[in-house]
Design a protein around this motif. Structure first.
Motif, PDB file in Angstrom:
ATOM      1  N   ARG A 238      16.767  24.690 -40.468  1.00 56.51           N
ATOM      2  CA  ARG A 238      16.645  25.409 -41.737  1.00 56.51           C
ATOM      3  C   ARG A 238      15.426  26.331 -41.726  1.00 56.51           C
ATOM      4  O   ARG A 238      15.478  27.466 -42.208  1.00 56.51           O
ATOM      5  CB  ARG A 238      16.546  24.410 -42.884  1.00 56.51           C
ATOM      6  N   SER A 239      14.330  25.857 -41.170  1.00 58.73           N
ATOM      7  CA  SER A 239      13.110  26.659 -41.090  1.00 58.73           C
ATOM      8  C   SER A 239      13.349  27.933 -40.290  1.00 58.73           C
ATOM      9  O   SER A 239      12.910  29.022 -40.679  1.00 58.73           O
ATOM     10  CB  SER A 239      11.986  25.834 -40.459  1.00 58.73           C
ATOM     11  N   LEU A 240      14.062  27.810 -39.179  1.00 61.62           N
ATOM     12  CA  LEU A 240      14.380  28.989 -38.369  1.00 61.62           C
ATOM     13  C   LEU A 240      15.289  29.946 -39.136  1.00 61.62           C
ATOM     14  O   LEU A 240      15.108  31.166 -39.098  1.00 61.62           O
ATOM     15  CB  LEU A 240      15.055  28.560 -37.061  1.00 61.62           C
ATOM     16  N   ALA A 241      16.274  29.392 -39.838  1.00 62.98           N
ATOM     17  CA  ALA A 241      17.237  30.226 -40.559  1.00 62.98           C
ATOM     18  C   ALA A 241      16.586  31.019 -41.685  1.00 62.98           C
ATOM     19  O   ALA A 241      17.037  32.129 -42.025  1.00 62.98           O
ATOM     20  CB  ALA A 241      18.360  29.355 -41.113  1.00 62.98           C
ATOM     21  N   GLU A 242      15.522  30.466 -42.255  1.00 68.44           N
ATOM     22  CA  GLU A 242      14.844  31.138 -43.369  1.00 68.44           C
ATOM     23  C   GLU A 242      13.825  32.172 -42.907  1.00 68.44           C
ATOM     24  O   GLU A 242      13.258  32.903 -43.733  1.00 68.44           O
ATOM     25  CB  GLU A 242      14.167  30.085 -44.253  1.00 68.44           C
ATOM     26  N   ASP A 243      13.585  32.225 -41.607  1.00 68.54           N
ATOM     27  CA  ASP A 243      12.606  33.156 -41.035  1.00 68.54           C
ATOM     28  C   ASP A 243      13.366  34.322 -40.407  1.00 68.54           C
ATOM     29  O   ASP A 243      14.252  34.114 -39.570  1.00 68.54           O
ATOM     30  CB  ASP A 243      11.777  32.414 -39.990  1.00 68.54           C
ATOM     31  N   THR A 244      13.051  35.547 -40.787  1.00 70.79           N
ATOM     32  CA  THR A 244      13.771  36.718 -40.268  1.00 70.79           C
ATOM     33  C   THR A 244      13.127  37.332 -39.034  1.00 70.79           C
ATOM     34  O   THR A 244      13.568  38.383 -38.565  1.00 70.79           O
ATOM     35  CB  THR A 244      13.873  37.796 -41.367  1.00 70.79           C
ATOM     36  N   THR A 249      15.089  34.226 -35.122  1.00 73.59           N
ATOM     37  CA  THR A 249      16.503  34.591 -35.002  1.00 73.59           C
ATOM     38  C   THR A 249      17.045  34.240 -33.618  1.00 73.59           C
ATOM     39  O   THR A 249      18.122  33.648 -33.490  1.00 73.59           O
ATOM     40  CB  THR A 249      16.690  36.090 -35.285  1.00 73.59           C
ATOM     41  N   ALA A 250      16.299  34.597 -32.586  1.00 72.24           N
ATOM     42  CA  ALA A 250      16.740  34.321 -31.216  1.00 72.24           C
ATOM     43  C   ALA A 250      16.774  32.815 -30.943  1.00 72.24           C
ATOM     44  O   ALA A 250      17.692  32.314 -30.284  1.00 72.24           O
ATOM     45  CB  ALA A 250      15.823  35.020 -30.214  1.00 72.24           C
ATOM     46  N   THR A 251      15.785  32.101 -31.447  1.00 71.08           N
ATOM     47  CA  THR A 251      15.729  30.656 -31.218  1.00 71.08           C
ATOM     48  C   THR A 251      16.865  29.949 -31.948  1.00 71.08           C
ATOM     49  O   THR A 251      17.512  29.052 -31.397  1.00 71.08           O
ATOM     50  CB  THR A 251      14.375  30.096 -31.670  1.00 71.08           C
ATOM     51  N   GLY A 252      17.128  30.353 -33.192  1.00 68.81           N
ATOM     52  CA  GLY A 252      18.243  29.778 -33.918  1.00 68.81           C
ATOM     53  C   GLY A 252      19.568  30.040 -33.228  1.00 68.81           C
ATOM     54  O   GLY A 252      20.435  29.154 -33.163  1.00 68.81           O
TER      55      GLY A 252
END
Length: 343
Positions: A238-244, A249-252
């Motif tokens: 969720r933390s990755l998804a909320e970070d643009t 983005t690449a890690t998610g």
């Protein structure tokens, strides 16, 4: 096993292990593990052998991992015996009574990490590519990775274990995989000096050591720690998804290609490995891998990425939010059968 899959020789004051399957990226077979173990035990008691060097044939890879291609067809009994013997070799290397020097030049993953990282000296060249990519085939980082990765700076080890990200030379040194950076062109000279020189190993290596370079992964550490320091795997995603940011983005996107079950197992494995001894970490890994024949993702990962290479694994379940916590917990229960022997 063909006789030349691993070449074991004496050279001056060295015992030398040559991984000799360059066309297969020196992937570690069961027979190779047994041969290396037998040589190490013999050399441990040989007063004429002062140190051991392990290196590769070919330029592409030190060792790209265990040779898992035939695991599904050979069945559970073979897989279990492979892992038992491999883990015993890893433990032997970790407690080896003489210097154990790995020349790591090129790709090093999985089982290749197991026969290098636990030694006293890990030489990395300008061509090294270190990774633990097991979640991509429905497996977990093993060979003692649950001890090694959590002891890297911050949350870098968890990041590497979940995503399978490759590290180059500066990063491999910065996270502690490498102890010395030497040039590929110098390795033969270094081997000769180690075999014949009268001064110590560290003195020889220091003559050829290259200066440390800035490590890109350390520049990312604050981002890695922020996302991968979350209390649960779902919070992390969720933390990755909320970070643009590009990194998030690449890690998610990378995590989205991995087996959801393997991600859940790896997250818990790395968290628990922080507070366990090396031996207990390996036993924890054994509890998990001994159940891999029950979990369809491992066979499916081998099919999709190694055998058919369509790169379209059909994970079951396909989403992290439906991975059953009770199923994950069962993998951490003591394995059936005889205890794992690490002696």
């Amino acid at each position: 096993m063909p006789q030349n899959d691993v070449v074991l020789t004496r050279k001056g004051r060295l015992g030398k292990i040559l991984l000799n399957r360059p066309k297969a990226l020196n992937a570690l077979t069961h027979g190779m593990s047994l041969s290396i173990e037998a040589a190490l035990r013999e050399w441990a008691d040989d007063g004429g052998v002062e140190a051991v060097v392990i290196r590769q044939a070919g330029d592409r890879a030190f060792c790209a991992g265990g040779d898992v291609r035939q695991f599904p067809e050979k069945g559970a009994a073979f897989m279990h015996q492979y892992w038992r013997d491999e883990y015993r070799l890893n433990a032997l290397i970790r407690r080896y009574p003489k210097p154990y020097i790995a020349f790591v030049d090129g790709i090093v993953m999985g089982g290749g990490v197991g026969v290098s990282v636990h030694g006293s000296h890990r030489i990395v060249t300008e061509h090294v590519a270190f990774a633990m990519p097991e979640t991509a085939i429905g497996l977990v980082p093993d060979v003692g990775a649950s001890y090694v990765l959590p002891r890297m700076p911050g949350e870098i080890g968890l990041f590497l274990g979940l995503t399978g990200t490759r590290l180059g030379t500066a990063d491999a040194m910065a996270v502690g995989f490498g102890t010395h950076h030497l040039l590929r062109a110098d390795l033969d000279h270094v081997e000769e000096e180690l075999a014949n020189a009268t001064d110590g190993i560290d003195a020889v290596l220091d003559r050829y050591r290259q200066a440390a370079a800035p490590a890109p992964i350390l520049a990312r550490r604050s981002e890695i720690d922020r996302h991968f320091g979350q209390p649960t795997l779902r919070d992390l995603v969720r933390s990755l998804a909320e970070d643009t940011s590009d990194f998030a983005t690449a890690t998610g996107a990378a995590l989205a290609t991995r087996s959801p079950t393997a991600l859940a197992l790896t997250f818990r494995l790395m968290r628990e490995g922080r507070r366990k001894s090396f031996e207990d970490c390996v036993r924890m890994e054994w509890n998990i891998v001994s159940r891999m024949d029950e979990h369809s993702d491992f066979a499916e990962g081998i099919r999709a990425l190694i055998v058919e290479k369509d790169n379209k694994p059909r994970w079951n379940p396909s989403r992290l939010d439906v991975v059953d916590e009770a199923t994950v917990a069962r993998y951490f229960e003591p394995a059936a059968g005889p205890p794992l022997d690490l002696n």
